[in-house]
Design an enzyme around this catalytic site. Structure first.
Site, PDB file in Angstrom:
ATOM      1  N   PHE A  19       0.829  -1.199   0.000  1.00 34.49           N
ATOM      2  CA  PHE A  19       0.000   0.000   0.000  1.00 34.49           C
ATOM      3  C   PHE A  19       0.867   1.255   0.000  1.00 34.49           C
ATOM      4  O   PHE A  19       1.887   1.317   0.697  1.00 34.49           O
ATOM      5  CB  PHE A  19      -0.868   0.064   1.263  1.00 34.49           C
ATOM      6  CG  PHE A  19      -1.891  -1.015   1.393  1.00 34.49           C
ATOM      7  CD1 PHE A  19      -3.177  -0.836   0.896  1.00 34.49           C
ATOM      8  CD2 PHE A  19      -1.583  -2.205   2.038  1.00 34.49           C
ATOM      9  CE1 PHE A  19      -4.136  -1.836   1.046  1.00 34.49           C
ATOM     10  CE2 PHE A  19      -2.530  -3.210   2.190  1.00 34.49           C
ATOM     11  CZ  PHE A  19      -3.812  -3.021   1.691  1.00 34.49           C
ATOM     12  N   ASP A  20       0.422   2.248  -0.744  1.00 36.08           N
ATOM     13  CA  ASP A  20       0.878   3.605  -0.492  1.00 36.08           C
ATOM     14  C   ASP A  20       0.220   4.041   0.823  1.00 36.08           C
ATOM     15  O   ASP A  20      -0.739   3.415   1.280  1.00 36.08           O
ATOM     16  CB  ASP A  20       0.440   4.504  -1.657  1.00 36.08           C
ATOM     17  CG  ASP A  20       0.747   5.960  -1.412  1.00 36.08           C
ATOM     18  OD1 ASP A  20       1.907   6.273  -1.097  1.00 36.08           O
ATOM     19  OD2 ASP A  20      -0.174   6.786  -1.519  1.00 36.08           O
TER      20      ASP A  20
END
Length: 216
Positions: free
Chosen positions: A8-9
């Site tokens: 994930f960002d």
């Protein structure tokens, strides 16, 4: 190939830091260039590294502008950061189901940890790769490659989730599947242009997507 890893960002993907980022840019730029920048002017600055952004404005003041930005960002962090719906529940469920989960962000580690603690997500992530850990930032594949190496995962077994083209192109460059989030501040159509494999309307959409991918 089964997907067993989700990267994930952070900003704009797991936690809503949009107002914090915009306010930090406006504070910094109005300090050095009074009345020259408005809200809409700083939206394109969301995503690239601070060094890349400020060096395009004034190379001679990059480090002091970064310091100004980070001080404001740190001081106003908790009052301006908000949660996105279904994020906590989704990440918790991924962890429960045995997925390897990591974060790949262009942010400095100190503020990453603040955001994870505030949102109570800090207990879930096996690996967090920040700008402090790499020489090249997304969309260069290095940050994702580092996360995958630390997780002992292969690119073809991984999915990268993000709100910016740096995340989608970074995933493509690293050889992962990609999922874009429709709640990006830049708009759904902006990310669709980069041809992510999936588009999420809420984070919990990840669960049936992964289930279907791993069933086929």
């Amino acid at each position: 190939m089964r997907i067993n890893t989700v990267l994930f960002d952070l900003d704009g993907t797991l936690i809503n830091t949009n107002e914090l980022i915009i306010s930090s840019f406006l504070h910094t730029l109005n300090t050095y260039y009074p009345n020259q920048y408005k809200r809409e002017d700083v939206l394109p600055f969301i995503g690239p590294s601070l060094h890349d952004t400020f060096s395009k404005i004034d190379e001679s003041k990059v480090e002091e502008m970064i310091t100004s930005y980070r001080e404001f960002n740190h001081d106003h962090h908790d009052e301006l950061v908000e949660e996105y719906e279904t994020v906590y529940e989704t990440v918790r469920e991924l962890k429960k189901q045995g997925y390897k989960v990591g974060i790949v962000t262009t942010k400095a580690r100190q503020t990453v940890e603040m955001g994870l603690q505030l949102s109570k997500l800090d207990e879930f992530f096996d690996v967090v790769v920040t700008i402090d850990d790499v020489e090249h930032v997304k969309p260069h594949p290095e940050p994702l490659q580092k996360a995958l190496e630390l997780l002992d995962a292969k690119p073809e077994e991984a999915l990268m989730v993000g709100d910016n083209h740096h995340d989608i192109v970074g995933g493509q460059n690293a050889g992962t599947k990609t999922a874009a989030v429709s709640w990006t501040l830049k708009g759904r159509a902006y990310l669709e242009a980069y041809k992510p494999d999936f588009m999420l309307d809420k984070m919990s959409d990840l669960l049936p997507i992964l289930s279907n991918m791993n069933r086929s």
